[in-house]
Design an enzyme around this catalytic site. Structure first.
Site, PDB file in Angstrom:
ATOM      1  N   ASP A  70       0.833  -1.210   0.000  1.00 45.74           N
ATOM      2  CA  ASP A  70       0.000   0.000   0.000  1.00 45.74           C
ATOM      3  C   ASP A  70       0.865   1.256   0.000  1.00 45.74           C
ATOM      4  O   ASP A  70       0.637   2.187   0.774  1.00 45.74           O
ATOM      5  CB  ASP A  70      -0.958  -0.007   1.203  1.00 45.74           C
ATOM      6  CG  ASP A  70      -2.014   1.089   1.107  1.00 45.74           C
ATOM      7  OD1 ASP A  70      -2.366   1.470  -0.019  1.00 45.74           O
ATOM      8  OD2 ASP A  70      -2.480   1.556   2.166  1.00 45.74           O
ATOM      9  N   GLU A  96       1.238  -3.081  -5.144  1.00 43.20           N
ATOM     10  CA  GLU A  96       0.745  -1.731  -4.858  1.00 43.20           C
ATOM     11  C   GLU A  96       1.872  -0.861  -4.303  1.00 43.20           C
ATOM     12  O   GLU A  96       1.756  -0.222  -3.265  1.00 43.20           O
ATOM     13  CB  GLU A  96      -0.461  -1.759  -3.915  1.00 43.20           C
ATOM     14  CG  GLU A  96      -1.364  -0.558  -4.127  1.00 43.20           C
ATOM     15  CD  GLU A  96      -2.675  -0.615  -3.355  1.00 43.20           C
ATOM     16  OE1 GLU A  96      -3.400   0.391  -3.418  1.00 43.20           O
ATOM     17  OE2 GLU A  96      -2.965  -1.627  -2.693  1.00 43.20           O
ATOM     18  N   ASP A 210      -1.525 -10.015  -4.538  1.00 41.76           N
ATOM     19  CA  ASP A 210      -2.874  -9.583  -4.173  1.00 41.76           C
ATOM     20  C   ASP A 210      -3.771  -9.876  -5.366  1.00 41.76           C
ATOM     21  O   ASP A 210      -3.767  -9.145  -6.350  1.00 41.76           O
ATOM     22  CB  ASP A 210      -2.855  -8.085  -3.838  1.00 41.76           C
ATOM     23  CG  ASP A 210      -4.239  -7.540  -3.522  1.00 41.76           C
ATOM     24  OD1 ASP A 210      -5.220  -8.319  -3.543  1.00 41.76           O
ATOM     25  OD2 ASP A 210      -4.351  -6.328  -3.266  1.00 41.76           O
ATOM     26  N   ASN A 212      -7.034  -9.975  -5.242  1.00 44.23           N
ATOM     27  CA  ASN A 212      -8.246  -9.165  -5.092  1.00 44.23           C
ATOM     28  C   ASN A 212      -9.544  -9.957  -5.216  1.00 44.23           C
ATOM     29  O   ASN A 212     -10.494  -9.514  -5.864  1.00 44.23           O
ATOM     30  CB  ASN A 212      -8.220  -7.993  -6.085  1.00 44.23           C
ATOM     31  CG  ASN A 212      -7.919  -6.679  -5.385  1.00 44.23           C
ATOM     32  OD1 ASN A 212      -8.346  -6.453  -4.258  1.00 44.23           O
ATOM     33  ND2 ASN A 212      -7.167  -5.814  -6.048  1.00 44.23           N
ATOM     34  N   ASP A 283      -4.737 -12.361  -0.593  1.00 43.97           N
ATOM     35  CA  ASP A 283      -3.354 -12.596  -1.028  1.00 43.97           C
ATOM     36  C   ASP A 283      -3.077 -14.094  -1.003  1.00 43.97           C
ATOM     37  O   ASP A 283      -3.406 -14.782  -0.034  1.00 43.97           O
ATOM     38  CB  ASP A 283      -2.397 -11.852  -0.106  1.00 43.97           C
ATOM     39  CG  ASP A 283      -2.695 -10.356  -0.072  1.00 43.97           C
ATOM     40  OD1 ASP A 283      -2.071  -9.619  -0.852  1.00 43.97           O
ATOM     41  OD2 ASP A 283      -3.573  -9.940   0.709  1.00 43.97           O
ATOM     42  N   HIS A 309      -2.649  -4.686   4.268  1.00 41.74           N
ATOM     43  CA  HIS A 309      -2.471  -6.125   4.047  1.00 41.74           C
ATOM     44  C   HIS A 309      -1.351  -6.615   4.963  1.00 41.74           C
ATOM     45  O   HIS A 309      -0.487  -5.835   5.374  1.00 41.74           O
ATOM     46  CB  HIS A 309      -2.059  -6.422   2.602  1.00 41.74           C
ATOM     47  CG  HIS A 309      -3.118  -6.157   1.589  1.00 41.74           C
ATOM     48  ND1 HIS A 309      -3.724  -7.153   0.858  1.00 41.74           N
ATOM     49  CD2 HIS A 309      -3.671  -4.990   1.159  1.00 41.74           C
ATOM     50  CE1 HIS A 309      -4.602  -6.614   0.031  1.00 41.74           C
ATOM     51  NE2 HIS A 309      -4.587  -5.308   0.188  1.00 41.74           N
TER      52      HIS A 309
END
Length: 318
Positions: A70, A96, A210, A212, A283, A309
């Protein structure tokens, strides 16, 4: 092989948090169920001790970690690198990253041993998406994207080929609040599946990152309230199932821990979701079936902070 274990919140990027109490059975049970459904019960996950041998007794020879950070810069400020140094993986995959290659933090060079570093980010969107792959060993070959112009604009995939397997790290597109990108996500899923099937036909495949999607109801805390939210729509769940079947791939965590509940990797920043373990398992480490005899363990490091995460870790005996 023997199994080792024993059933949400909202998709990332800020979807609304919903909870729904379970059916009432008695006053006491109802109160307990209401609390757990609201994320207030004792529904925590304890990462069991690492298993470092394969089913046949071979010691693990490879340790791969994956983490949606992130934002690299924020993650470093939150001491994410300290965890990596302690975990000491052979390969580290990051998603990310939100950082172009020419603006990478200098601290990344301090990671002991992970000197082979590869990065991908959107060329026209600073602070969005992006993935990284850092390795002790130099890969035989590295490529970027999935070979499809529609899906290769956002820096979402890196492929690294090693002697005995191909590693893909991915940050799969989010369907978005209000499912504004669900149609795009479905096109991505189809293209990604075909791409991975081609890779897996040549060499055993490890896919991490990830992805999603929470595949089954056990993979998020509040499934009933999230069936129309990004990450748990029927379309995304079906797409994930088709990926597992068509490539084919196995979910390493569920292979070892098929019935373990409350094992999540993502928690929204809202409503103290992480402290209440109102989370999602987004994940994954997915493996070619030919690698399952080499699978020692698949870990969820839920206590590691630094992002919305947590990291996950894979042990293989190759």
């Amino acid at each position: 092989m023997p199994k080792r274990g024993k059933k949400g919140a909202v998709a990332e990027d800020g979807d609304e948090l919903r909870t729904e109490p379970e059916a009432k059975k008695s006053k006491t049970a109802a109160k307990k169920n209401d609390k757990e459904a609201a994320g207030e019960g004792p529904a925590l996950y304890e990462d069991p001790p690492d298993q470092k041998t394969s089913p046949s007794g071979k010691p693990a020879t490879l340790k791969i970690c994956s983490w949606n950070v992130d934002g690299l810069r924020a993650w470093i400020k939150k001491k994410g690198l300290d965890w990596v140094k302690e975990e000491a993986p052979d390969i580290l995959c990051l998603q990310e990253t939100k950082c172009s290659e020419n603006k990478l933090p200098a601290e990344l060079q301090e990671l002991p041993g992970l000197s082979h570093q590869y990065w991908s980010a959107p060329s026209d969107k600073e602070g969005y998406s992006g993935v990284g792959l850092l390795s002790r060993q130099c890969p035989l070959k590295v490529s970027y994207g999935i070979g499809d112009e529609e899906h290769d604009q956002e820096g979402r995939v890196i492929v690294a080929e090693f002697d005995s397997f191909v590693l893909v790290t991915a940050y799969v597109p989010n369907a978005g609040r209000g499912l504004v990108r669900l149609e795009y996500r479905q096109r991505w899923d189809e293209a990604f599946r075909k791409f991975l099937k081609g890779l897996a036909s040549r060499k055993p495949l490890v896919l991490c990152g990830d992805l999603n999607v929470a595949h089954e109801e056990i993979d998020l805390r509040n499934p009933k309230g999230n069936k129309k939210n990004a990450g748990f729509t029927p379309q995304e769940r079906q797409g994930f199932g088709e990926l597992l079947q068509a490539v084919p791939l196995a979910d390493s965590f569920r292979h070892l821990y098929p019935n373990t509940p409350y094992a999540y990797t993502f928690w929204t920043y809202m409503m103290n979701a992480r402290s209440k373990n109102v989370g999602w398992r987004l994940d994954y480490f997915l493996l070619s079936h030919s690698l399952l005899p080499a699978l020692c363990d698949s870990k969820i490091r839920s206590k590691a902070l630094g992002s919305d995460h947590c990291p996950i870790t894979l042990y293989l005996a190759l």
